[in-house]
Design a protein around this motif. Structure first.
Motif, PDB file in Angstrom:
ATOM      1  N   PRO A 156       0.801  -1.238   0.000  1.00  0.00           N
ATOM      2  CA  PRO A 156       0.000   0.000   0.000  1.00  0.00           C
ATOM      3  C   PRO A 156       0.827   1.278   0.000  1.00  0.00           C
ATOM      4  N   GLU A 157       2.042   1.237   0.524  1.00  0.00           N
ATOM      5  CA  GLU A 157       2.865   2.447   0.589  1.00  0.00           C
ATOM      6  C   GLU A 157       3.955   2.463  -0.478  1.00  0.00           C
ATOM      7  N   ARG A 158       4.701   1.374  -0.601  1.00  0.00           N
ATOM      8  CA  ARG A 158       5.839   1.350  -1.510  1.00  0.00           C
ATOM      9  C   ARG A 158       5.426   1.137  -2.967  1.00  0.00           C
ATOM     10  N   GLN A 159       4.220   0.613  -3.183  1.00  0.00           N
ATOM     11  CA  GLN A 159       3.836   0.243  -4.548  1.00  0.00           C
ATOM     12  C   GLN A 159       2.485   0.840  -4.946  1.00  0.00           C
ATOM     13  N   ASP A 160       2.245   2.086  -4.511  1.00  0.00           N
ATOM     14  CA  ASP A 160       0.994   2.745  -4.863  1.00  0.00           C
ATOM     15  C   ASP A 160       0.986   3.267  -6.297  1.00  0.00           C
ATOM     16  N   ARG A 161       2.155   3.244  -6.941  1.00  0.00           N
ATOM     17  CA  ARG A 161       2.297   3.669  -8.340  1.00  0.00           C
ATOM     18  C   ARG A 161       3.597   3.076  -8.884  1.00  0.00           C
ATOM     19  N   PRO A 162       3.855   3.220 -10.173  1.00  0.00           N
ATOM     20  CA  PRO A 162       5.097   2.661 -10.723  1.00  0.00           C
ATOM     21  C   PRO A 162       6.325   3.364 -10.142  1.00  0.00           C
ATOM     22  N   HIS A 163       7.379   2.594  -9.948  1.00  0.00           N
ATOM     23  CA  HIS A 163       8.647   3.146  -9.493  1.00  0.00           C
ATOM     24  C   HIS A 163       9.803   2.435 -10.204  1.00  0.00           C
ATOM     25  N   PRO A 164      10.020   2.721 -11.490  1.00  0.00           N
ATOM     26  CA  PRO A 164      11.196   2.128 -12.137  1.00  0.00           C
ATOM     27  C   PRO A 164      12.460   2.590 -11.423  1.00  0.00           C
ATOM     28  N   HIS A 165      13.352   1.640 -11.114  1.00  0.00           N
ATOM     29  CA  HIS A 165      14.517   1.983 -10.296  1.00  0.00           C
ATOM     30  C   HIS A 165      15.837   1.862 -11.051  1.00  0.00           C
ATOM     31  N   SER A 166      15.850   1.146 -12.157  1.00  0.00           N
ATOM     32  CA  SER A 166      17.088   1.025 -12.932  1.00  0.00           C
ATOM     33  C   SER A 166      16.766   0.531 -14.327  1.00  0.00           C
ATOM     34  N   ALA A 167      17.655   0.882 -15.254  1.00  0.00           N
ATOM     35  CA  ALA A 167      17.586   0.374 -16.624  1.00  0.00           C
ATOM     36  C   ALA A 167      18.969  -0.143 -16.971  1.00  0.00           C
ATOM     37  N   ILE A 168      19.080  -1.456 -17.139  1.00  0.00           N
ATOM     38  CA  ILE A 168      20.365  -2.114 -17.366  1.00  0.00           C
ATOM     39  C   ILE A 168      20.409  -2.660 -18.786  1.00  0.00           C
ATOM     40  N   PHE A 169      21.459  -2.334 -19.531  1.00  0.00           N
ATOM     41  CA  PHE A 169      21.601  -2.869 -20.876  1.00  0.00           C
ATOM     42  C   PHE A 169      22.038  -4.325 -20.818  1.00  0.00           C
ATOM     43  N   SER A 170      21.533  -5.113 -21.758  1.00  0.00           N
ATOM     44  CA  SER A 170      21.978  -6.495 -21.883  1.00  0.00           C
ATOM     45  C   SER A 170      23.441  -6.504 -22.317  1.00  0.00           C
ATOM     46  N   PRO A 171      24.146  -7.612 -22.111  1.00  0.00           N
ATOM     47  CA  PRO A 171      25.568  -7.642 -22.461  1.00  0.00           C
ATOM     48  C   PRO A 171      25.865  -7.272 -23.912  1.00  0.00           C
ATOM     49  N   ASP A 172      24.944  -7.616 -24.834  1.00  0.00           N
ATOM     50  CA  ASP A 172      25.182  -7.278 -26.243  1.00  0.00           C
ATOM     51  C   ASP A 172      24.633  -5.904 -26.616  1.00  0.00           C
ATOM     52  N   GLY A 173      23.989  -5.210 -25.663  1.00  0.00           N
ATOM     53  CA  GLY A 173      23.487  -3.870 -25.913  1.00  0.00           C
ATOM     54  C   GLY A 173      22.193  -3.800 -26.689  1.00  0.00           C
ATOM     55  N   ARG A 174      21.626  -4.932 -27.063  1.00  0.00           N
ATOM     56  CA  ARG A 174      20.401  -4.920 -27.875  1.00  0.00           C
ATOM     57  C   ARG A 174      19.171  -4.536 -27.061  1.00  0.00           C
ATOM     58  N   PHE A 175      19.183  -4.894 -25.784  1.00  0.00           N
ATOM     59  CA  PHE A 175      17.993  -4.719 -24.958  1.00  0.00           C
ATOM     60  C   PHE A 175      18.312  -3.895 -23.712  1.00  0.00           C
TER      61      PHE A 175
END
Length: 367
Positions: A156-175
């Motif tokens: 109810p408190e920590r997940q009341d809305r989206p909270h993207p925390h990181s964006a990590i590239f795949s090893p080949d950089g495609r994703f």
């Protein structure tokens, strides 16, 4: 490593504009893990998370600024650093995701495309991820595209809305794999190079109330691991590189069985040889150590817990050779150095520390 000037540590911190929030230390591996201050830079509010381009000797730091309407938005500063770490020169600043009115679109994470042309920035409060272009000199510039998350999780408190925390590239950089703490999802985006767009390809759910924060790949590329901030767990996945798809395998606790105090998790890392996995606990104030096993490299056997010699280890990093671990204890204003025992994977405190105001990110670079 015999020349102690060949490894630099870049440190990001919570700092007002008037303080020097980005710092460089020379790391003395041959001397047992000494930390020698080398350079610093200021003028940016909260340069917390960092990314580096060692080939061009460039450093990228996120920060925040007021939008003039009661809100805050993120920025990226690009720095050039000298070979010995003694100079840090700002080359430019670029806005990440604009805030309208009283919006909060400050960024919490930054990563660099291993193929070179992009940066990914993540806004925890703004529920969005930005794809930024680098110019021919590697300086951060135009915001190419933004992916916006919607919905909510079960807490109810920590997940009341989206909270993207990181964006990590795949090893080949495609994703680009985005861990959303508020949605209990890891979303995989593919980058359309020609259009400069992010395209959603798949998503992997973790158990309700987990709160995925940061993700690390196994060096072999066939497995990935996410540390779940809210319920203090780590979930392992098989990774399918052709599709950028995650397949959930198992989940383990980051805490000792008898611990009953408060805790949230932070950073995760895999040893360069792929044998061990590390995660930081804030509350228990420790590094949890696991041995990686199984045919799919998704089995995690608990090895032990090591105190970080300071409060709230918001981040840590392994040196490129896997010989040392440096923990950033935010609430203790302290960097602490540990030597990794090769036979067990356990970090052993070296006694070497450095005072840094509210450190929250450590990026080691081998020169």
């Amino acid at each position: 490593m015999n020349d102690t000037s060949q490894l630099l540590l870049f440190i990001g911190s919570y700092a007002p504009e008037g303080e020097e929030g980005v710092r460089i230390f020379r790391f003395g591996a041959a001397a047992g893990g000494t930390l020698e201050p080398a350079a610093s830079a200021g003028g940016i509010s909260n340069p917390t998370f960092l990314a580096a381009d060692p080939e061009r000797r460039l450093l990228y730091a996120i920060g925040d600024r007021a939008n003039g309407e009661g809100g805050k938005e993120g920025l990226v500063a690009t720095y050039a650093y000298s070979a010995d770490g003694g100079e840090l020169t700002e080359l430019g600043r670029a806005g990440t995701m604009p805030a309208h009115g009283r919006e909060q679109t400050t960024t919490c994470h930054i990563s660099r495309d291993p193929r070179g042309p992009h940066l990914a920035v993540t806004s925890y409060h703004g529920a969005r991820i930005g794809l930024m272009a680098l110019d021919e000199n590697g300086v951060a510039g135009q915001l190419l595209d933004t992916a916006v998350h919607t919905g909510r999780g079960t807490h109810p408190e920590r997940q009341d809305r989206p909270h993207p925390h990181s964006a990590i590239f795949s090893p080949d950089g495609r994703f680009m794999l985005v861990s959303d703490l508020g949605l209990d999802l890891i979303r995989t985006y593919e980058i359309d190079e020609a259009a400069g767009k992010l395209m959603l390809r798949s998503e992997a759910a973790v158990h309700p109330g987990a709160g995925p924060r940061h993700l690390a790949f196994h060096p072999g590329g066939q497995a990935a691991y996410v540390i779940n901030e809210v319920d203090s767990t780590i979930t392992s996945f098989r990774y399918h590189p052709q599709e950028g798809r995650l397949e959930e395998a198992r989940t383990v606790s980051t805490l000792p069985a008898l611990y009953t105090g408060d805790n949230i998790c932070a950073e995760i890392a895999v040893s360069p040889d792929g044998r061990y996995l590390y995660g930081s606990n804030r509350g228990h104030d420790s590094i949890a150590v696991f041995e990686i096993g199984g045919e799919t490299l998704t089995e995690l056997a608990a090895v032990g817990h090591v105190p970080t010699h300071g409060g709230h280890p918001r981040h840590f990093a392994l040196t490129p050779d896997g010989g040392f671990l440096i923990a950033a204890n935010r609430d203790a204003n302290l960097l602490a150095v540990f030597r990794i025992e090769k036979s067990s994977g356990i970090p052993v405190f070296t006694g070497h520390t450095a005072a840094v105001s509210r450190p929250v990110c450590v990026v080691p670079i081998q020169l």
